[in-house]
Design a protein around this motif. Structure first.
Motif, mmCIF file in Angstrom:
data_model
loop_
_atom_site.group_PDB
_atom_site.id
_atom_site.type_symbol
_atom_site.label_atom_id
_atom_site.label_comp_id
_atom_site.label_asym_id
_atom_site.label_seq_id
_atom_site.Cartn_x
_atom_site.Cartn_y
_atom_site.Cartn_z
ATOM 1 N N SER A 82 -2.457 78.839 -32.137
ATOM 2 C CA SER A 82 -2.396 79.117 -33.595
ATOM 3 C C SER A 82 -1.579 80.128 -34.155
ATOM 4 C CB SER A 82 -3.864 79.146 -34.254
ATOM 5 O OG SER A 82 -4.216 80.509 -33.872
ATOM 6 N N VAL A 83 -1.502 81.162 -33.386
ATOM 7 C CA VAL A 83 -0.885 82.274 -33.844
ATOM 8 C C VAL A 83 0.689 82.276 -33.963
ATOM 9 C CG1 VAL A 83 -0.200 84.597 -33.343
ATOM 10 C CG2 VAL A 83 -2.549 84.001 -33.090
ATOM 11 N N LEU A 84 1.263 81.490 -32.803
ATOM 12 C CA LEU A 84 2.820 81.226 -32.519
ATOM 13 C C LEU A 84 3.296 80.050 -33.527
ATOM 14 C CD1 LEU A 84 3.092 81.952 -28.792
ATOM 15 C CD2 LEU A 84 3.403 83.221 -30.913
ATOM 16 N N GLN A 85 2.288 79.141 -34.164
ATOM 17 C CA GLN A 85 3.088 78.045 -34.845
ATOM 18 C C GLN A 85 3.854 78.316 -36.029
ATOM 19 O OE1 GLN A 85 1.082 74.208 -34.780
ATOM 20 N NE2 GLN A 85 -0.557 74.797 -33.214
ATOM 21 N N PRO A 86 3.172 79.283 -36.903
ATOM 22 C CA PRO A 86 4.216 79.414 -38.244
ATOM 23 C C PRO A 86 5.563 80.144 -37.883
ATOM 24 C CG PRO A 86 2.008 80.050 -38.464
ATOM 25 C CD PRO A 86 1.874 79.739 -36.941
ATOM 26 N N GLY A 87 5.275 80.893 -36.691
ATOM 27 C CA GLY A 87 6.809 81.347 -36.480
ATOM 28 C C GLY A 87 7.705 80.424 -35.743
ATOM 29 N N VAL A 88 6.958 79.607 -34.776
ATOM 30 C CA VAL A 88 8.011 78.447 -34.242
ATOM 31 C C VAL A 88 8.465 77.691 -35.374
ATOM 32 C CG1 VAL A 88 8.054 76.623 -32.825
ATOM 33 C CG2 VAL A 88 6.807 78.546 -32.105
ATOM 34 N N GLY A 89 7.628 77.377 -36.192
ATOM 35 C CA GLY A 89 8.224 76.355 -37.298
ATOM 36 C C GLY A 89 9.205 77.116 -38.388
ATOM 37 N N SER A 135 0.638 73.932 -27.039
ATOM 38 C CA SER A 135 0.532 73.280 -28.224
ATOM 39 C C SER A 135 1.139 73.775 -29.433
ATOM 40 C CB SER A 135 -1.119 73.351 -28.609
ATOM 41 O OG SER A 135 -1.775 72.357 -27.749
ATOM 42 N N SER A 136 1.240 75.358 -29.230
ATOM 43 C CA SER A 136 1.836 76.068 -30.275
ATOM 44 C C SER A 136 3.333 75.743 -30.419
ATOM 45 C CB SER A 136 1.849 77.639 -30.029
ATOM 46 O OG SER A 136 2.341 78.060 -29.039
ATOM 47 N N THR A 137 4.046 75.385 -29.433
ATOM 48 C CA THR A 137 5.468 75.015 -29.697
ATOM 49 C C THR A 137 5.706 73.457 -29.780
ATOM 50 O OG1 THR A 137 5.340 74.551 -26.935
ATOM 51 C CG2 THR A 137 6.379 76.832 -27.893
ATOM 52 N N PHE A 138 4.455 72.815 -29.495
ATOM 53 C CA PHE A 138 4.778 71.221 -29.555
ATOM 54 C C PHE A 138 4.379 70.612 -31.202
ATOM 55 C CE2 PHE A 138 2.202 67.139 -30.111
ATOM 56 C CZ PHE A 138 3.116 66.214 -29.595
ATOM 57 N N HIS A 139 3.317 71.169 -31.563
ATOM 58 C CA HIS A 139 3.058 70.567 -32.979
ATOM 59 C C HIS A 139 3.913 70.848 -34.162
ATOM 60 C CE1 HIS A 139 -1.061 70.396 -31.148
ATOM 61 N NE2 HIS A 139 -1.059 69.303 -31.858
ATOM 62 N N PRO A 140 4.498 72.144 -34.397
ATOM 63 C CA PRO A 140 5.603 71.901 -35.423
ATOM 64 C C PRO A 140 6.664 71.201 -35.283
ATOM 65 C CG PRO A 140 4.804 74.302 -34.833
ATOM 66 C CD PRO A 140 4.270 73.318 -33.720
ATOM 67 N N GLU A 141 7.209 71.125 -34.144
ATOM 68 C CA GLU A 141 8.474 70.455 -33.702
ATOM 69 C C GLU A 141 8.278 68.852 -33.823
ATOM 70 O OE1 GLU A 141 12.095 71.147 -33.145
ATOM 71 O OE2 GLU A 141 11.019 72.433 -34.744
ATOM 72 N N GLY A 361 3.491 74.087 -39.126
ATOM 73 C CA GLY A 361 3.152 75.424 -38.024
ATOM 74 C C GLY A 361 1.933 76.247 -38.692
ATOM 75 N N ILE A 362 2.111 76.313 -40.111
ATOM 76 C CA ILE A 362 1.125 76.996 -40.701
ATOM 77 C C ILE A 362 -0.465 76.230 -40.708
ATOM 78 C CG2 ILE A 362 0.252 77.882 -43.041
ATOM 79 C CD1 ILE A 362 2.991 78.832 -43.564
ATOM 80 N N PHE A 363 -0.216 74.811 -41.049
ATOM 81 C CA PHE A 363 -1.374 74.082 -41.073
ATOM 82 C C PHE A 363 -1.943 73.686 -39.935
ATOM 83 C CE2 PHE A 363 -0.390 74.351 -45.607
ATOM 84 C CZ PHE A 363 -1.344 74.365 -46.112
ATOM 85 N N PHE A 364 -1.214 73.454 -38.908
ATOM 86 C CA PHE A 364 -1.771 73.235 -37.532
ATOM 87 C C PHE A 364 -2.089 74.618 -37.101
ATOM 88 C CE2 PHE A 364 0.852 69.177 -37.557
ATOM 89 C CZ PHE A 364 -0.082 68.266 -36.905
ATOM 90 N N GLY A 365 -1.707 75.542 -37.253
ATOM 91 C CA GLY A 365 -1.917 77.027 -36.853
ATOM 92 C C GLY A 365 -3.375 77.078 -37.481
ATOM 93 N N LEU A 366 -3.519 76.859 -38.717
ATOM 94 C CA LEU A 366 -4.881 77.255 -39.404
ATOM 95 C C LEU A 366 -5.970 76.393 -38.715
ATOM 96 C CD1 LEU A 366 -4.157 77.473 -43.219
ATOM 97 C CD2 LEU A 366 -4.854 79.553 -41.657
ATOM 98 N N MET A 367 -5.495 75.322 -38.342
ATOM 99 C CA MET A 367 -6.618 74.448 -37.853
ATOM 100 C C MET A 367 -6.950 74.807 -36.493
ATOM 101 S SD MET A 367 -5.921 70.169 -36.536
ATOM 102 C CE MET A 367 -4.664 71.013 -34.999
ATOM 103 N N PHE A 368 -6.012 75.330 -35.679
ATOM 104 C CA PHE A 368 -6.568 76.041 -34.396
ATOM 105 C C PHE A 368 -7.023 77.089 -34.554
ATOM 106 C CE2 PHE A 368 -3.209 72.875 -32.808
ATOM 107 C CZ PHE A 368 -3.905 72.211 -31.815
ATOM 108 N N GLY A 369 -6.744 77.850 -35.357
ATOM 109 C CA GLY A 369 -7.216 79.280 -35.748
ATOM 110 C C GLY A 369 -8.615 79.275 -35.989
ATOM 111 N N PHE A 370 -8.963 78.649 -37.194
ATOM 112 C CA PHE A 370 -10.130 78.733 -37.515
ATOM 113 C C PHE A 370 -11.118 77.998 -36.715
ATOM 114 C CE2 PHE A 370 -8.455 77.922 -42.409
ATOM 115 C CZ PHE A 370 -8.670 79.464 -42.407
ATOM 116 N N SER A 371 -10.685 76.804 -36.016
ATOM 117 C CA SER A 371 -11.553 76.226 -35.147
ATOM 118 C C SER A 371 -11.835 77.097 -33.907
ATOM 119 C CB SER A 371 -10.733 75.120 -34.209
ATOM 120 O OG SER A 371 -10.612 74.221 -35.262
#
Length: 413
Positions: A82-89, A135-141, A361-371
């Motif tokens: 989750s942490v890297l996803q918004p940055g990647v996006g 996952s953090s590199t896959f989901h945003p892209e 990235g933010i919302f997939f990141g929130l999903m993983f982070g909260f989980s």
């Protein structure tokens, strides 16, 4: 750039501010094979991820782990994811890197290989981190690719993409129960072929993205059609974050501890409990697929209302149901609760046009982070109280869906 074909589809004559016609290029047609490829690899990616919680009972016995340690494994995976996803996006919105897609799956391959061969709790944590990094590199892209190929049918494309992940999450426990549980930790290596297949497919998708970027050079940027002030947009995004919070903490209780609940409450074996988990994840996949197209037709805010707040009566009943009714409620909860995520992501992307990767990235990141945080916290709560108490508490989370009333009405017919 790739986000130039999104906002024109929601404009109406009632909009107070219109962009000039030259700022609204015609949407490209739906490229279904590309959306399907992104969804298929999402299936493979989340199938591999779902292997991790599916083997928790085996790891708990093999390494004498506590529930808190089980939660820590999930925390490491989810936070890395989750942490890297918004940055990647954020970065790839300005500097697209389509070949991050196969690179991310390579990280997943490394983590999976480690998970099959390591022999200590610390190395299991490291393996979980590599899977999360993939996952953090896959989901945003991949979410961006689905939107690029949507042809303006954003809810459909996001649901199609998301349902692949849900299907993978459903198949993961089933395959783990059939392959890994009877044979032991080393059998996880069988799943490496899924990672290799994902790398191959994503390499082909990346080539399509490169060609599409070249064809779209010179097009103008996406324009917001809602005319909301900045503070209203931020407020709406915070409301959506609260809704993701309620949805995915409850989802964390189900995906990580539902098997333990069934084993404790009804005396089921590990394999039978995993079948119930498969039933839940299959219902989640169905609900996800239904939610996006319905949101395209009747409005995403309506879907969010029904999905979050509407599931509350069923979650409140689950801890008091017998085995038969638990199975029925498992399906109902999975279908209703899962229908919101695609609507939430597309709603947020329409609030902030031109930032598809960042929002995904933010919302997939929130999903993983909260989980992840919830998995660790719920594990400690289960150690201190009981696994039943965890489900009694989490049953109230969908009531936070009442905050949907604060969302602005930005959708146009």
């Amino acid at each position: 750039m790739e986000n130039t074909l999104d906002q024109s589809a929601i404009a109406t004559p009632a909009a107070p501010v219109r962009p000039e016609p030259h700022a609204r290029p015609a949407a490209s047609p739906l490229v279904l094979p590309v959306v399907a490829a992104a969804s298929f690899v999402h299936l493979l990616n989340d199938l591999i991820q779902a292997t991790l919680p599916a083997i928790y009972p085996m790891l708990k016995t093999t390494y004498s782990l506590s529930f808190a340690q089980i939660g820590l494994i999930t925390l490491v995976f989810q936070l890395t994811a989750s942490v890297l996803q918004p940055g990647v996006g954020f970065y790839t919105d300005k500097h697209p890197k389509p070949y991050l897609l196969p690179t991310g799956m390579l990280f997943t391959f490394i983590g999976l290989l480690m998970l099959a061969t390591v022999n200590s709790f610390e190395l299991i944590l490291l393996a979980s981190a590599f899977i999360g990094l993939g996952s953090s590199t896959f989901h945003p892209e991949a979410s961006r690719v689905a939107r690029m190929a949507s042809g303006g049918r954003f809810g459909f494309a996001q649901s199609f993409f998301q349902v692949g992940g849900n299907a993978g999450s459903a198949l993961g426990p089933l395959l783990a129960a059939a392959i890994v549980i009877p044979r032991g930790q080393g059998a996880i290596s069988w799943f490496l072929m899924f990672a290799v297949l994902g790398i191959v497919v994503l390499s082909l998708v990346s080539r399509w993205v490169v060609r599409t970027h070249a064809a779209m050079k010179g097009r103008k940027a996406a324009v917001a059609m809602h005319n909301l002030p900045r503070d209203k947009v931020i407020g709406a995004l915070l409301v959506l974050a609260v809704l993701v919070f309620s949805k995915y903490i409850y989802m964390a209780s189900m995906t990580n501890y539902y098997a333990f609940y069934l084993m404790d409450q009804f005396g089921l074996s590990v394999q039978k409990a995993q079948l119930f988990l498969f039933l839940f994840m299959a219902a989640v996949a169905l609900g996800t697929f239904i939610g996006g197209p319905i949101g395209d037709r009747v409005g995403r805010k309506a879907v969010i209302w029904v999905s979050i707040l509407g599931v509350a009566p069923f979650t409140l009943l689950l801890p008091y149901a017998n085995l038969f009714w638990a199975s029925v409620l498992t399906v109902i909860i999975g279908i209703i609760l899962s229908s919101a995520f695609s609507a939430i992501v597309v709603f947020a992307q329409e609030l902030v046009p031109g930032k598809v990767g960042l929002i995904a990235g933010i919302f997939f990141g929130l999903m993983f982070g909260f989980s992840g945080i919830a998995a660790a916290a719920l594990g400690m709560l289960a150690d201190m109280t009981s696994i039943r108490f965890v489900f009694e508490v989490c049953a109230f989370l969908p009531l936070l869906g009442i905050f949907t009333v604060l969302l602005p009405n930005i959708e146009q017919r």
